[in-house]
Design a protein around this motif. Structure first.
Motif, mmCIF file in Angstrom:
data_model
loop_
_atom_site.group_PDB
_atom_site.id
_atom_site.type_symbol
_atom_site.label_atom_id
_atom_site.label_comp_id
_atom_site.label_asym_id
_atom_site.label_seq_id
_atom_site.Cartn_x
_atom_site.Cartn_y
_atom_site.Cartn_z
ATOM 1 N N ALA A 1 37.626 31.089 44.093
ATOM 2 C CA ALA A 1 37.798 32.099 45.131
ATOM 3 C C ALA A 1 38.145 33.459 44.551
ATOM 4 O O ALA A 1 37.580 34.492 44.952
ATOM 5 N N ASP A 2 39.075 33.494 43.586
ATOM 6 C CA ASP A 2 39.470 34.776 43.004
ATOM 7 C C ASP A 2 38.415 35.318 42.040
ATOM 8 O O ASP A 2 38.322 36.533 41.836
ATOM 9 N N ILE A 3 37.623 34.433 41.447
ATOM 10 C CA ILE A 3 36.484 34.896 40.641
ATOM 11 C C ILE A 3 35.468 35.570 41.552
ATOM 12 O O ILE A 3 34.974 36.668 41.270
ATOM 13 N N ASN A 4 35.148 34.930 42.660
ATOM 14 C CA ASN A 4 34.140 35.473 43.577
ATOM 15 C C ASN A 4 34.590 36.763 44.248
ATOM 16 O O ASN A 4 33.761 37.616 44.589
ATOM 17 N N SER A 5 35.888 36.919 44.431
ATOM 18 C CA SER A 5 36.393 38.144 45.049
ATOM 19 C C SER A 5 36.422 39.313 44.068
ATOM 20 O O SER A 5 36.604 40.465 44.469
ATOM 21 N N GLY A 6 36.255 39.007 42.782
ATOM 22 C CA GLY A 6 36.320 40.033 41.756
ATOM 23 C C GLY A 6 37.720 40.299 41.252
ATOM 24 O O GLY A 6 37.919 41.129 40.362
ATOM 25 N N PHE B 1 38.895 36.744 34.006
ATOM 26 C CA PHE B 1 38.947 35.943 32.782
ATOM 27 C C PHE B 1 38.222 34.615 32.997
ATOM 28 O O PHE B 1 38.829 33.569 33.178
ATOM 29 N N TRP B 2 36.908 34.675 32.994
ATOM 30 C CA TRP B 2 36.066 33.495 33.155
ATOM 31 C C TRP B 2 34.761 33.752 32.409
ATOM 32 O O TRP B 2 34.497 34.860 31.958
#
Length: 369
Positions: free
Chosen positions: A296-301, A305-306
């Motif tokens: 979720a936090d990756i997709n939100s920008g 760190f991924w």
């Protein structure tokens, strides 16, 4: 996951550099004890840098600043989801007895190793999936020493690699997590990228500098061939050079977890799958800038760190190696092994996030028929 070191393997996985003028006797004894258990004696090991001196305490004021606890993460928060084991694919009699070799990213190794074992059981192939770091994987596949090169970074981001000679196969996404020793649980839960930069460039040496306990910071880093380290430098340190260390010939994410677990005040970075499931109690995961290592936090920008997990071949994929990649990309593996081992399907990652993590001019992944 079982780190599974042998006495012979440990020196390549772990290197510790000590400033004996700064490290107190208690901490030195602890590190020597860890080194002895790993079988590497006084030379010590894991690209482990002791960045400070002092004695551990609960902090000068006995309190922790609110910014350090503005966000907290647990292993349960970082769990990608449930899954099972793939069925090994449709049997192809022509593959029986074929050998498949792979090396590279220790973050990706658990996924490819499990998938290859499923594949071997059904197909009669013989797969050898070794770690060694993304740089090693890219170098060895470029040289034709292995069939598959596992990497956390794009080939063009590794100096000395001719990316145009390799075919890219993007098999999953991985979230990397900052972790600290459990003695900091409830005291440090969130760090900003500025704070992390100060820690890993050696500017900050004690948790009290951020309002935490009066305790030395032990920064655990990775060798220069590590794709995880390159991702950390690019997306967390914003390109700043981390504390200098001597590159080792092999890389093992498990070594970082073990070092952080054994060393009070330690901090490091690992693929999130190494601190979930059976490893959930080994270390405490952190938030970065108030965001967690989640899809979720990756997709939100919010969480940067991924990385995209790559399997490279020298030229177009062929034979048994191609069949293994196809199986890895199959719905069976993507719905079962990928979440079970705490990876994310790339189809679930927002295109804007993928674009932000794709270098300009990167060749498109090979389309396998």
């Amino acid at each position: 996951m079982d780190v599974g070191w042998t006495r012979r393997e440990a020196p390549a996985n772990v290197m510790v550099f000590l400033d004996m003028g700064k490290v107190n006797a208690r901490r030195y004894t602890l590190i020597r004890s860890l080194a002895t258990k790993l079988g590497i004696g006084a030379a010590l090991g894991a690209t482990l840098l002791l960045a400070a001196c002092g004695t551990s305490s609960t902090g000068g004021s006995g309190t922790t600043t609110s910014s350090l606890l503005a966000c907290t993460a647990t292993a349960a928060d970082l769990t990608a989801g449930s899954g099972g084991h793939g069925a090994g694919g449709t049997k192809d009699a022509t593959l029986a007895g074929k050998k498949i070799s792979a090396s590279g990213s220790s973050a990706l190794q658990p996924l490819l190793k499990d998938v290859a074992a499923e594949f071997d059981t059904v197909q009669g192939t013989q797969s050898a999936i070794a770690a060694g770091g993304s740089g090693t994987g890219l170098t060895q596949v470029s040289q034709g020493a292995v069939d598959l090169g596992m990497s956390d970074i794009f080939a063009q981001e590794k100096s000395g690699i001719t990316a145009s000679a390799l075919a890219d196969h993007q098999v999953a996404a991985v979230a990397f997590a900052m972790i600290v020793n459990n003695d900091l649980q409830g005291k440090v839960g969130n760090l900003t990228t500025d704070q992390l930069t100060k820690i890993f460039t050696g500017e900050a040496s004690n948790w009290s500098e951020f309002g935490g306990p009066t305790e030395p910071i032990t920064a655990v880093i990775r060798p220069t061939g590590s794709g995880t380290r390159a991702t950390f430098k690019k997306y967390v340190l914003n390109g700043a050079d981390d504390t200098a260390g001597t590159a080792v010939s092999q890389d093992n994410t498990g070594a970082v977890v073990a070092a952080v677990k054994a060393t009070p005040g330690a901090i490091g970075y690992v693929a999130s799958g190494f601190v979930t499931g059976a490893n959930a109690s080994d270390a405490t995961p952190l938030c970065i800038d108030g965001a967690k290592a989640t899809e979720a936090d990756i997709n939100s920008g919010k969480y940067k760190f991924w990385g995209i997990e790559h399997v490279y071949t020298k030229g177009p994929a062929t034979g048994a190696a191609k069949a293994l990649i196809q199986y890895t990309l199959s719905d069976d593996v993507q719905k079962n092994d990928v979440p079970r081992l705490n990876f994310y399907k790339l189809s679930g990652i927002d295109q804007a996030a993928i674009a932000a993590h794709t270098p300009s001019g990167a060749p498109a992944p090979e389309t396998l028929s």
